[in-house]
Design a protein around this motif. Structure first.
Motif, PDB file in Angstrom:
ATOM      1  N   VAL A 248      13.213  -5.645 -20.413  1.00  0.00           N
ATOM      2  CA  VAL A 248      12.807  -5.925 -21.796  1.00  0.00           C
ATOM      3  C   VAL A 248      11.301  -5.747 -21.939  1.00  0.00           C
ATOM      4  N   SER A 249      10.533  -6.269 -20.957  1.00  0.00           N
ATOM      5  CA  SER A 249       9.058  -6.192 -20.994  1.00  0.00           C
ATOM      6  C   SER A 249       8.599  -4.735 -20.934  1.00  0.00           C
ATOM      7  N   THR A 250       9.240  -3.954 -20.083  1.00  0.00           N
ATOM      8  CA  THR A 250       8.875  -2.546 -19.942  1.00  0.00           C
ATOM      9  C   THR A 250       9.123  -1.779 -21.226  1.00  0.00           C
ATOM     10  N   LEU A 251      10.306  -1.980 -21.820  1.00  0.00           N
ATOM     11  CA  LEU A 251      10.662  -1.279 -23.062  1.00  0.00           C
ATOM     12  C   LEU A 251       9.780  -1.736 -24.209  1.00  0.00           C
ATOM     13  N   SER A 252       9.375  -2.983 -24.159  1.00  0.00           N
ATOM     14  CA  SER A 252       8.521  -3.521 -25.225  1.00  0.00           C
ATOM     15  C   SER A 252       7.204  -2.780 -25.288  1.00  0.00           C
ATOM     16  N   ALA A 253       6.697  -2.337 -24.094  1.00  0.00           N
ATOM     17  CA  ALA A 253       5.398  -1.658 -24.019  1.00  0.00           C
ATOM     18  C   ALA A 253       5.427  -0.319 -24.740  1.00  0.00           C
ATOM     19  N   ILE A 254       6.574   0.328 -24.840  1.00  0.00           N
ATOM     20  CA  ILE A 254       6.638   1.642 -25.488  1.00  0.00           C
ATOM     21  C   ILE A 254       7.388   1.598 -26.814  1.00  0.00           C
ATOM     22  N   SER A 255       7.860   0.416 -27.228  1.00  0.00           N
ATOM     23  CA  SER A 255       8.686   0.298 -28.439  1.00  0.00           C
ATOM     24  C   SER A 255       7.940   0.735 -29.681  1.00  0.00           C
ATOM     25  N   LYS A 256       6.551   0.599 -29.655  1.00  0.00           N
ATOM     26  CA  LYS A 256       5.811   0.947 -30.855  1.00  0.00           C
ATOM     27  C   LYS A 256       5.585   2.450 -30.956  1.00  0.00           C
ATOM     28  N   LEU A 257       5.857   3.173 -29.879  1.00  0.00           N
ATOM     29  CA  LEU A 257       5.629   4.608 -29.897  1.00  0.00           C
ATOM     30  C   LEU A 257       6.736   5.377 -30.614  1.00  0.00           C
ATOM     31  N   GLY A 263      14.714   0.595 -30.548  1.00  0.00           N
ATOM     32  CA  GLY A 263      16.143   0.261 -30.560  1.00  0.00           C
ATOM     33  C   GLY A 263      16.633  -0.119 -29.180  1.00  0.00           C
ATOM     34  N   LEU A 264      16.147   0.603 -28.150  1.00  0.00           N
ATOM     35  CA  LEU A 264      16.552   0.271 -26.789  1.00  0.00           C
ATOM     36  C   LEU A 264      16.045  -1.106 -26.397  1.00  0.00           C
ATOM     37  N   GLN A 265      14.805  -1.405 -26.819  1.00  0.00           N
ATOM     38  CA  GLN A 265      14.224  -2.709 -26.486  1.00  0.00           C
ATOM     39  C   GLN A 265      15.014  -3.827 -27.149  1.00  0.00           C
ATOM     40  N   GLU A 266      15.478  -3.607 -28.401  1.00  0.00           N
ATOM     41  CA  GLU A 266      16.258  -4.641 -29.117  1.00  0.00           C
ATOM     42  C   GLU A 266      17.604  -4.867 -28.428  1.00  0.00           C
TER      43      GLU A 266
END
Length: 557
Positions: A248-257, A263-266
């Protein structure tokens, strides 16, 4: 009255048609010519049974059809009761197929034999030679009294009350028999019922307890497996939850890009929440699993009780036991309430019998009231028929209720002076029976509105002046009824409005019975032959002419 008769393919009759007069119709012919055959065909219209043996040509169907003029006879209610269309012209038809199948119709509506009999019994009365035998029976004698008394309404009321009483009595007797049998089983049924009630059965309880016992008996293993599952999910050192947190933390870092990464992070976050919830639930389940041998023993005992009851009642579920319990409850309750039900049934039977006996008394009074009149009228007619010393006494006794009432009547007859009257079957000769039956039919004709009366040799055993008097009685009856008389006496034959001759036709390969209406001259010849045989003398022919002229009847031209 019978306005037209058609007979096709019956016995020796290929086809026969008859259009009788409204008054007195005479039918004569040699013995065996077919008079009784015609009467047998009419019997089919009256509802007698038949088979394929009656077919003249076995490959064709037999048809007997009678057309009746019933205007003025007030039988509309009968047709309504039988659900038939009423018309002043009533057509009754009977068909016998080559296969033996019988069908009956009234005004083209199919009817069963019982309905056919009810209708035709109001259209035609046939006196056969068998009736003289019946006259000796008490049942037939009672029918005579009823017709004379015109007690149809009282008899109908009695019949309804009798049937109602029999139904109530049958219900009471059945209830008594059931009570006797059920009381014998009551103790056992009650024991079984109480046993099931005591068990306090609950729908679905068996499955619930079996699940609970499985948990109790495997508590340690279950706790171990739940702990292991929890550790896989949320162990502080290394677990699915901790790994998923990292994802979750890893995906959160790129979620704004990109919205795709967001969607993957959610989805990862939702899965993390679900896994934490699953871990909490596993922990709760683990805490609830206890080793409780006392509870396990209680569950085993209750399940063992179920299994014993299953075996006892030959079933496999608690639901089956509950069904048996409900059935046993009904049986036990019925016995417990039997006294009340029995009392109600006895009361109903008692009331029905009271109504029956009231109807029976009214019917008996109506019957007793006419006995003296019947005796007097028949006595007078027998005197006119050459039996001046004959006497008829009608004895009446009251007994138990029967379908016909509580009365038994017995005709006591004596033909000679100074001879004590005895039962008819013991004292009357053939000629005496004929005259007595003629007297009975004569007085009953005035009491009924029957359109047509048929006499089949009611003159058996009489001759001379008595035959003339009997013919005069028929002639008198014919003023109000259509009469068809089969006779062998010239004195009666001469009285007819019309005269029909039945004969055998041997002109073809097979003998056929036929009938034809005689002209005046043919009647003279037929009556002369009835007097003097096949070759009557001139004086016999002259005598026949005089007898016929004295009849003063309208004859066929």
């Amino acid at each position: 009255m019978l306005s037209h008769l058609l007979i096709k393919n019956y016995a020796l009759i290929e086809q026969l048609e008859l259009t009788p007069d409204v008054e007195l119709n005479i039918v004569t012919g040699e013995t065996g010519a077919g008079k009784s055959i015609m009467l047998g065909a009419i019997g089919l219209l009256l509802g007698n049974r038949a088979d394929t043996k009656v077919l003249y040509d076995p490959s064709l169907k037999c048809v007997i059809e009678g057309t009746f003029d019933v205007s003025g006879y007030f039988i509309e209610q009968l047709f309504e009761d039988e659900e038939l269309d009423y018309s002043s012209t009533c057509v009754v038809r009977r068909e016998i197929s080559p296969s033996g199948k019988s069908r009956a119709f009234v005004n083209d509506t199919p009817v069963n034999l019982e309905s056919l009999r009810r209708v035709t019994s109001q259209l035609m009365d046939v006196h056969s030679q068998h009736d003289s035998v019946l006259l000796g029976s008490n049942e037939y004698q009672l029918q005579i009294v009823d017709i004379y008394a015109q007690d149809e309404t009282l008899l109908r009321t009695y019949t309804v009350d009798y049937q109602a009483y029999r139904a109530k009595k049958t219900a009471l007797d059945k209830l008594k028999a059931e009570a006797s049998a059920m009381r014998k089983e009551f103790d056992y049924n009650n024991f079984l019922y109480r046993e099931l009630v005591k068990a306090q059965l609950q729908e679905g309880e068996q499955e619930q307890l079996e699940d609970e016992l499985n948990v109790l008996e495997n508590a340690e293993e279950i706790r171990e497996k739940l702990q292991l599952a929890f550790d896989y999910l949320d162990n502080p050192e290394q677990s699915v939850v901790s790994l998923l947190k990292g994802a979750v933390s890893t995906l959160s870092a790129i979620s704004k890009l990109s919205g795709q990464y967001a969607g993957l992070q959610e989805r990862a976050q939702s899965t993390l929440i679900e896994l934490r919830d699953l871990a909490d639930e596993i922990s709760t389940e683990q805490d609830s699993v206890e080793t409780d041998e006392t509870r396990a023993e209680k569950v085993r005992e209750r399940l063992n009780m179920f299994y014993q009851l299953f075996k006892k009642h030959t079933v496999s579920s608690v639901d089956d036991l509950l069904t048996i319990q409900a059935d046993l409850q009904q049986k036990v309750s019925k016995v417990e309430n039997m006294d009340e039900e029995m009392a109600a049934a006895e009361q109903a039977a008692t009331e029905a019998r009271a109504r029956l006996m009231h109807s029976a008394e009214q019917l008996s009074e109506a019957r007793r009231a006419v006995l003296a009149s019947i005796e007097t009228e028949i006595g007078g007619l027998l005197h006119d028929l050459g039996m001046p010393n004959a006497s008829l006494r009608i004895d009446s006794e009251v007994g138990k209720p029967l379908p016909t009432g509580v009365d038994t009547v017995t005709f006591m007859f004596s033909a000679n002076k100074g001879i004590k009257p005895q039962q008819l079957k013991n004292v009357a000769s053939g000629g005496e029976f004929s005259r007595l039956m003629m007297a009975i039919k004569y007085i009953l004709a005035s009491k009924r509105s029957l359109p047509t009366i048929i006499f089949d040799e009611i003159d058996t055993g009489v001759s001379g002046e008595i035959a003339i008097r009997m013919g005069n009685m028929m002639k008198d009856m014919a003023h109000n009824h259509q009469i068809i008389a089969i006779t062998h006496l010239p004195q009666i034959a001469a009285q007819g409005t019309r005269h029909y001759f039945v004969y055998k036709d041997h002109s073809a390969d097979r003998t056929v019975s036929r009938i034809r209406q005689l002209t005046f001259d043919e009647r003279i010849t037929e009556i002369a032959q009835m007097i003097g045989g096949k070759n009557p003398s001139a004086n016999t022919v002259k005598n026949a002419r005089e007898i016929l002229k004295q009849g003063k009847m309208v004859v066929a031209k």
